[in-house]
Scaffold this motif. Structure first.
Motif, mmCIF file in Angstrom:
data_model
loop_
_atom_site.group_PDB
_atom_site.id
_atom_site.type_symbol
_atom_site.label_atom_id
_atom_site.label_comp_id
_atom_site.label_asym_id
_atom_site.label_seq_id
_atom_site.Cartn_x
_atom_site.Cartn_y
_atom_site.Cartn_z
ATOM 1 N N ASN A 187 -90.159 -66.413 -9.753
ATOM 2 C CA ASN A 187 -90.714 -65.379 -10.638
ATOM 3 C C ASN A 187 -91.738 -64.494 -9.939
ATOM 4 O O ASN A 187 -92.693 -64.027 -10.553
ATOM 5 N N THR A 188 -91.550 -64.281 -8.635
ATOM 6 C CA THR A 188 -92.419 -63.383 -7.875
ATOM 7 C C THR A 188 -91.635 -62.139 -7.481
ATOM 8 O O THR A 188 -90.524 -62.229 -6.958
ATOM 9 N N PHE A 215 -86.867 -53.822 -11.410
ATOM 10 C CA PHE A 215 -86.341 -55.062 -10.856
ATOM 11 C C PHE A 215 -87.392 -55.786 -10.007
ATOM 12 O O PHE A 215 -88.057 -55.169 -9.175
ATOM 13 N N SER A 216 -87.494 -57.085 -10.193
ATOM 14 C CA SER A 216 -88.318 -57.892 -9.293
ATOM 15 C C SER A 216 -87.555 -58.172 -7.999
ATOM 16 O O SER A 216 -88.150 -58.417 -6.957
ATOM 17 N N ASN A 217 -86.224 -58.129 -8.086
ATOM 18 C CA ASN A 217 -85.345 -58.284 -6.925
ATOM 19 C C ASN A 217 -84.212 -57.281 -7.082
ATOM 20 O O ASN A 217 -83.309 -57.471 -7.889
ATOM 21 N N THR A 241 -93.656 -62.132 -14.664
ATOM 22 C CA THR A 241 -93.398 -62.005 -13.232
ATOM 23 C C THR A 241 -94.720 -61.939 -12.475
ATOM 24 O O THR A 241 -95.681 -61.319 -12.929
ATOM 25 N N ARG A 242 -94.746 -62.586 -11.313
ATOM 26 C CA ARG A 242 -95.926 -62.515 -10.448
ATOM 27 C C ARG A 242 -95.834 -61.256 -9.578
ATOM 28 O O ARG A 242 -94.780 -60.959 -9.022
ATOM 29 N N PHE A 243 -96.959 -60.547 -9.445
ATOM 30 C CA PHE A 243 -97.023 -59.340 -8.618
ATOM 31 C C PHE A 243 -98.197 -59.438 -7.645
ATOM 32 O O PHE A 243 -99.268 -59.953 -7.993
ATOM 33 N N GLY A 244 -98.013 -58.892 -6.447
ATOM 34 C CA GLY A 244 -99.141 -58.699 -5.551
ATOM 35 C C GLY A 244 -100.049 -57.619 -6.119
ATOM 36 O O GLY A 244 -99.578 -56.672 -6.750
#
Length: 346
Positions: free
Chosen positions: A213-214, A45-47, A58-61
């Motif tokens: 989308n982060t 999950f992104s959230n 999805t954007r990722f650090g």
């Protein structure tokens, strides 16, 4: 051909899926050769609260995975005749460091061999989160904000004596970029790297202004509870880490680098040359790790780890294959990368 065999193995590989399942991996695995996407998968999950799934876009650090961006920027300045690799720190930066050795050069900073004090020494400090107990993370927005954490500390060893991973060295490189371009570090990277690569979904975003989308970064506790990493990292990334990318954008970076769209052939080679030995089979170039096997370069790679962030990305020059494995948890990509390495080690 070997590459055809690799493609078939990747597409059918139960091993990759097994690692993803066993690790409970949350993130993206993206593999591409010169022409085709060989593997793309997203999981987790992104959230978590809203059960919003990660996707390939999805954007990722990526934590320290973006030190290579800083190194490329420095090489651009050298290529343009603005500075040199052997330029001493005291000759290219107005900031005064009272206890730094006068012989520290840009080359030393790029290769983690400067001996300057680090604000987070990974060999002796356990938790990056501990830094923000005395220094509010929400105040860490600009390159200069990190200076009080190490500016007045003493040297650890003489310049060039050995390799010792150093985050502060890349903060200083960011300051050099800012001073000699008149542009903020993050703006310079976004204009002179991301735009040239076509990395339209990537950037240096603040925690309090994250775009859609982060992925939120998650820290899992032993009792099964979890929290986001919102209070565990600087509010905005910079020269030593903290950019956000999508997996396809990271592949675009490798493609632009290897096709000399960021640097000339000469300076690309300098960036990717083993400048200092780290360990058996491991060397370091400028902002980039280099693994050798059987006296040949096996892969170039970057990686990053922060609370709620883990990342591996690699370029295998023998096959023209690029891999990006971002995750919004504190671990996971290493075992996926190790499994992929085994397929290419033939």
């Amino acid at each position: 051909m070997v590459c055809n065999l690799i493609i078939e193995d990747l597409k059918a590989s139960e091993a990759i899926n097994k690692v993803i399942d066993n690790e409970g991996f949350s993130g993206v695995v993206y593999v591409k050769d010169d022409n085709n996407v060989l593997l793309e998968t997203a999981s987790g999950f992104s959230n978590r609260a809203d059960e919003r799934l990660n996707t390939v876009h999805t954007r990722f650090g990526i934590a320290s995975g973006c030190k290579v961006f800083t190194a490329v920027a420095i090489c651009q300045l050298v290529e343009n005749g603005i500075i040199k690799f052997d330029t001493r720190l005291k000759d290219c930066l107005k900031t005064v460091f009272p206890y730094f050795d006068e012989d520290v050069t840009i080359h030393h900073l790029l290769t983690h061999s400067s001996g300057i004090p680090d604000y987070f020494d990974e060999e002796i400090m356990d938790s990056y989160e501990d830094l923000w107990m005395s220094t509010p993370m929400y105040q860490m927005r600009n390159t200069n904000d990190f200076l009080p954490l190490f500016k007045n500390e003493k040297m650890m060893f003489k310049p060039g004596e050995r390799f010792h991973y150093n985050n502060a060295a890349f903060i200083i490189l960011g300051l050099i970029i800012e001073q000699h371009t008149g542009t903020s570090f993050t703006d310079y990277i976004e204009m002179n790297l991301f735009e040239k690569c076509g990395m339209s979904d990537s950037g240096y975003f603040s925690f309090d202004q994250l775009p859609k989308n982060t992925a939120f970064g998650y820290i899992d506790n032993e009792d099964g509870t979890w929290k986001t990493n919102a209070y565990s990292l600087p509010v905005k990334g910079g020269a030593d880490g903290g950019a956000y990318i999508t997996a396809p954008d990271m592949i675009k970076f490798w493609e632009a680098l290897s096709n000399h769209r960021l640097l000339s052939k000469e300076y690309t080679k300098l960036l990717m040359t083993p400048h200092i030995h780290v360990d058996k089979g491991v060397d370091y170039g400028y902002g980039i790790w280099i693994n050798k096997k059987r006296n040949a370069t096996f892969k170039y790679h970057v990686m990053g780890y922060d609370p709620g962030v883990s990342f591996h990305s690699a370029f295998y020059p023998q096959y023209g294959i690029k891999i990006a494995i971002p995750s919004n948890e504190s671990s996971g990509p290493f075992k996926v990368m190790k499994t992929l390495d085994e397929y290419f080690d033939i």
